[in-house]
Design a protein around this motif. Structure first.
Motif, PDB file in Angstrom:
ATOM      1  N   ARG A 133      43.191  41.545  43.904  1.00 17.42           N
ATOM      2  CA  ARG A 133      44.476  42.571  44.631  1.00 17.42           C
ATOM      3  C   ARG A 133      44.681  41.546  45.779  1.00 17.42           C
ATOM      4  O   ARG A 133      43.918  41.138  46.647  1.00 17.42           O
ATOM      5  N   ILE A 134      46.097  41.151  45.956  1.00 18.93           N
ATOM      6  CA  ILE A 134      46.738  40.400  47.076  1.00 18.93           C
ATOM      7  C   ILE A 134      47.576  41.247  47.668  1.00 18.93           C
ATOM      8  O   ILE A 134      48.404  41.874  47.224  1.00 18.93           O
ATOM      9  N   VAL A 135      47.426  41.169  48.994  1.00 17.94           N
ATOM     10  CA  VAL A 135      48.400  42.231  49.910  1.00 17.94           C
ATOM     11  C   VAL A 135      49.062  41.067  50.640  1.00 17.94           C
ATOM     12  O   VAL A 135      48.753  40.111  51.234  1.00 17.94           O
ATOM     13  N   ARG A 194      50.759  35.288  38.604  1.00 22.02           N
ATOM     14  CA  ARG A 194      49.540  34.838  38.213  1.00 22.02           C
ATOM     15  C   ARG A 194      48.562  35.993  37.970  1.00 22.02           C
ATOM     16  O   ARG A 194      47.485  35.810  37.702  1.00 22.02           O
ATOM     17  N   GLY A 195      49.341  37.314  37.764  1.00 20.87           N
ATOM     18  CA  GLY A 195      48.306  38.227  37.022  1.00 20.87           C
ATOM     19  C   GLY A 195      47.728  39.117  37.961  1.00 20.87           C
ATOM     20  O   GLY A 195      46.908  39.903  37.783  1.00 20.87           O
ATOM     21  N   CYS A 196      48.078  38.878  39.609  1.00 19.93           N
ATOM     22  CA  CYS A 196      47.414  39.457  40.424  1.00 19.93           C
ATOM     23  C   CYS A 196      47.741  41.114  40.546  1.00 19.93           C
ATOM     24  O   CYS A 196      49.143  41.491  40.251  1.00 19.93           O
ATOM     25  N   GLU A 197      47.051  41.810  41.188  1.00 17.84           N
ATOM     26  CA  GLU A 197      47.535  43.038  41.777  1.00 17.84           C
ATOM     27  C   GLU A 197      48.281  42.871  43.068  1.00 17.84           C
ATOM     28  O   GLU A 197      47.547  42.335  43.843  1.00 17.84           O
ATOM     29  N   VAL A 198      49.561  43.201  43.228  1.00 18.37           N
ATOM     30  CA  VAL A 198      50.107  42.906  44.525  1.00 18.37           C
ATOM     31  C   VAL A 198      50.946  44.048  45.172  1.00 18.37           C
ATOM     32  O   VAL A 198      51.264  45.100  44.561  1.00 18.37           O
ATOM     33  N   PHE A 199      50.408  44.121  46.763  1.00 19.65           N
ATOM     34  CA  PHE A 199      51.131  45.210  47.391  1.00 19.65           C
ATOM     35  C   PHE A 199      51.682  44.374  48.617  1.00 19.65           C
ATOM     36  O   PHE A 199      51.210  43.589  49.277  1.00 19.65           O
ATOM     37  N   LEU A 235      62.003  43.258  44.992  1.00 23.81           N
ATOM     38  CA  LEU A 235      60.656  43.820  44.834  1.00 23.81           C
ATOM     39  C   LEU A 235      60.839  44.899  43.729  1.00 23.81           C
ATOM     40  O   LEU A 235      59.929  44.726  42.713  1.00 23.81           O
ATOM     41  N   GLN A 236      61.715  45.518  43.924  1.00 27.37           N
ATOM     42  CA  GLN A 236      61.847  46.764  43.036  1.00 27.37           C
ATOM     43  C   GLN A 236      62.328  46.318  41.661  1.00 27.37           C
ATOM     44  O   GLN A 236      61.621  46.584  40.545  1.00 27.37           O
ATOM     45  N   PHE A 260      55.776  48.264  47.361  1.00 26.36           N
ATOM     46  CA  PHE A 260      55.813  47.794  48.617  1.00 26.36           C
ATOM     47  C   PHE A 260      55.937  49.287  49.688  1.00 26.36           C
ATOM     48  O   PHE A 260      56.064  50.239  49.264  1.00 26.36           O
ATOM     49  N   GLU A 261      55.741  48.918  50.924  1.00 31.99           N
ATOM     50  CA  GLU A 261      56.019  49.857  51.955  1.00 31.99           C
ATOM     51  C   GLU A 261      56.929  49.020  53.188  1.00 31.99           C
ATOM     52  O   GLU A 261      56.554  47.953  53.255  1.00 31.99           O
ATOM     53  N   GLN A 262      57.508  49.955  53.975  1.00 25.81           N
ATOM     54  CA  GLN A 262      58.325  49.424  55.042  1.00 25.81           C
ATOM     55  C   GLN A 262      57.915  50.455  56.319  1.00 25.81           C
ATOM     56  O   GLN A 262      57.711  51.686  56.026  1.00 25.81           O
ATOM     57  N   GLY A 263      58.034  49.768  57.279  1.00 25.24           N
ATOM     58  CA  GLY A 263      58.213  50.546  58.586  1.00 25.24           C
ATOM     59  C   GLY A 263      56.672  51.158  59.100  1.00 25.24           C
ATOM     60  O   GLY A 263      56.407  51.909  60.085  1.00 25.24           O
ATOM     61  N   GLN A 264      55.484  50.506  58.242  1.00 25.61           N
ATOM     62  CA  GLN A 264      54.151  50.779  58.513  1.00 25.61           C
ATOM     63  C   GLN A 264      53.189  49.951  57.987  1.00 25.61           C
ATOM     64  O   GLN A 264      53.688  49.170  56.952  1.00 25.61           O
TER      65      GLN A 264
END
Length: 446
Positions: A4-6, A24-29, A44-45, A51-55
Motif C-alpha cells: 500500500r503506497i500513499v 507496479r501493482g500497488c494499492e494506491v491512495f 487520477l480518475q 484520492f482525496e483533496q482538502g484534507q
C-alpha cells in the motif's frame, strides 16, 4: 516490494508516483491538503486511482507501507510527524521512481543555477544523440516517465534540497554540486549546517566508479570536503585557479581539462553570459567530457543554448529601458549574480516571502548599481531596513502592475529594470513562474 503506497500531494511528482505505483501493482491512495488541479484530478480518475483533496485523512494514510511525499510538504506538519512516530518510511518521488529503473543518473543540485545547468547538460547530451531523459524539479516527473514511456539509458535530474531530504538509496552516477548559499533556511530550523547536510546528500551511495563535480570557489563546499569521505572521483571547476582535472577560467576562456586532454571556449562566444553562467557552463562541459562527446559537438551546443525562462530573461525595451525577468531568483545569492551581470544602472524590483535572508552580501553591489528599489510584497520591512541609506529611492507596492509602472517612471533611457526578487513568491503569486509571467504581461501593457 510494493504493497500500500500513499502519495501526499497531487502535483506533477505525486500523480507521476501514483501512476508508477499502480503500474507496479500497488494499492494506491493520493491525499492532498489543498484542492487538486482539474487536469491531475481527471488523470487520477481516468486511471481509477483513489484520492482525496482538502484534507489528510489519517486513518487512510497511517496504514501505508510506504509514503511518497511532495517536496513542498515540510517535515514538521502533523501528518509527517504522525507517520514518523509510527515508523512508516517517507520518501521522495525520485527515490521511489529510481527503484524501478536500471537507468543511470546525472544529478544536479545547488542553491543557484540548477535549472540552467540541468537544461544545458540535457541540451548537450541530446545534441550528441544520446538516449537521455530530463526530470526532477523540472518538466515531467521521473516516476511518470518510467511508468508511461520507454525507459531511457540516462536521466538528467535537477534536485532541490527538499527532494534530496527524501532520498536514501538513490545513487547518482555523476553528481554536480554548483554552490551552497543560504536558502530555504526556514525549512532547516535556520541552521545553515542542516541545509549544507541536505545538499551533500547528492553524493551519498557514490562509489569510486562515480564522479563528483563541484565548485572549488565555494567556501561551504570546501569546508565540507575537509570533513567528509567522498568516495567518488572529484572533478572541480573554478573561476579563480587552474585545475588539473576539471574546468577553469583563464585568458577570457573556459578550459575543460580531463585526463590531460583539454578543450577551450571563449566566453564571449557563449550563448549565456554572466559570471554565474560561467560556472554553470563549466559544470555542464565537464559532464559532456565524461560522456566523451566530440569537442565540436560540445562547443556547438554551448554556443546554441537558449537559456531558461524567468532567469535573466530579456523581455522588452521600452523607451530605451531594458526590462529583465529574473523571477527565478528566489534567494539573495541569485539576485547578487543578477545585479553583478548588469552593465547599467538598475531599477530593482525585489521582495516576497523572506526565507531567512541575509542581505549583507548584496549591499555593496546595490549601492554601486541600484538607483531605485521597488519593494513588491506583503511585508517589506526587512528590505526597507537593509537598503535605507544605501539605495537613493525606495518605494513600496502591492501588485505587479504597480511595480512595473513605478519602475518605469523611476527609470531613464539606458537603465535596466530588473525583477530579481531574492524571495519566494507565495505571498502574492502561486509560484515564481506566475510572478515572471505577470511581470512580462505588465511590461507588454506599458
Amino acid at each position: 516490494m510494493c504493497k500500500r503506497i500513499v502519495i501526499l500531494g497531487a502535483g506533477e511528482s505525486g500523480v507521476g508516483a501514483a501512476l508508477l505505483a499502480q503500474k507496479r501493482g500497488c494499492e494506491v491512495f493520493v491525499s492532498d491538503k489543498a484542492f487538486i488541479k482539474e487536469s491531475f484530478k481527471d488523470e487520477l480518475q481516468g486511471h481509477g486511482i483513489a484520492f482525496e483533496q482538502g484534507q489528510h485523512s489519517l486513518d487512510k494514510i497511517l496504514c501505508a507501507d510506504q509514503v511518497v511525499k511532495s517536496p513542498g510538504i515540510p517535515d514538521r506538519v502533523p501528518v509527517i510527524i504522525a507517520l514518523k512516530e509510527k515508523g512508516i518510511p517517507v520518501i521522495s518521488e525520485i527515490e521511489f521512481a529510481a527503484q524501478y529503473t536500471d537507468a543511470k543518473f546525472v544529478a544536479i543540485s545547488g542553491s543557484n543555477g540548477k535549472t540552467t545547468t540541468t537544461l544545458l547538460i540535457y541540451h548537450i547530451l541530446t545534441g550528441a544523440g544520446l538516449d537521455v531523459g530530463l526530470a526532477g524539479n523540472i518538466g515531467q516527473s521521473l516516476a511518470r516517465q518510467i511508468a508511461l514511456d520507454a525507459p531511457k539509458e540516462w536521466y538528467v535530474l535537477e534536485l532541490s534540497s527538499f527532494q534530496l531530504d527524501g532520498m536514501y538509496d538513490f545513487k547518482a552516477d555523476i553528481a554536480v554540486l554548483l554552490n551552497i548559499t543560504p536558502d530555504h533556511l526556514d525549512r532547516y530550523d535556520y541552521e545553515m549546517q542542516n541545509y549544507i547536510d541536505s545538499k551533500f546528500r547528492i553524493v551519498q551511495n557514490q562509489t569510486k566508479d562515480d564522479y563528483f563535480i563541484y565548485c572549488l570557489d565555494d567556501e561551504n563546499i570546501l569546508r565540507e570536503l575537509e570533513v567528509r569521505d567522498i568516495k567518488a572521483q572529484q572533478l572541480p571547476f573554478s573561476n579563480k585557479v587552474e585545475v588539473s582535472d576539471g574546468a577553469f577560467f583563464q585568458d577570457n576562456k573556459i578550459v575543460f581539462n580531463l585526463k590531460e586532454d583539454a578543450m577551450s571556449v571563449f566566453i564571449e562566444q557563449l550563448a549565456i553570459q554572466g559570471q554565474h553562467n560561467r560556472y554553470n557552463t563549466m559544470a555542464a562541459g565537464i559532464v559532456a567530457r565524461l560522456f566523451q562527446i566530440r569537442k565540436p559537438s560540445i562547443r556547438e551546443c554551448l554556443l546554441s543554448f537558449k537559456g531558461v525562462e524567468h532567469r535573466l530573461e530579456k523581455v522588452l525595451k521600452v523607451r530605451g529601458m531594458s526590462f529583465i525577468n529574473d523571477s527565478k531568483a528566489t534567494n539573495v545569492n541569485s539576485s547578487w549574480y543578477a545585479l553583478e551581470s548588469m552593465g547599467t544602472k538598475v531599477i530593482w524590483i525585489a521582495g516576497g516571502v523572506d526565507k531567512g535572508n541575509d542581505y549583507a552580501e548584496i549591499k555593496e553591489l546595490a549601492k554601486e548599481k541600484v538607483k531605485a528599489l521597488v519593494c513588491l510584497g506583503t511585508d517589506n520591512k526587512k528590505l526597507l531596513e537593509n537598503f535605507k541609506g544605501i539605495v537613493p529611492t525606495i518605494v513600496e507596492v502591492s501588485s505587479m502592475a504597480e511595480a512595473v509602472k513605478s519602475a518605469y517612471y523611476l527609470g531613464d533611457k539606458g537603465d535596466a529594470i530588473l525583477l530579481s526578487p531574492a524571495c519566494a513568491s507565495f505571498d502574492l503569486f502561486e509560484n515564481y513562474e506566475e510572478r515572471g509571467r505577470m511581470f512580462k504581461e505588465c511590461v507588454r501593457n506599458l
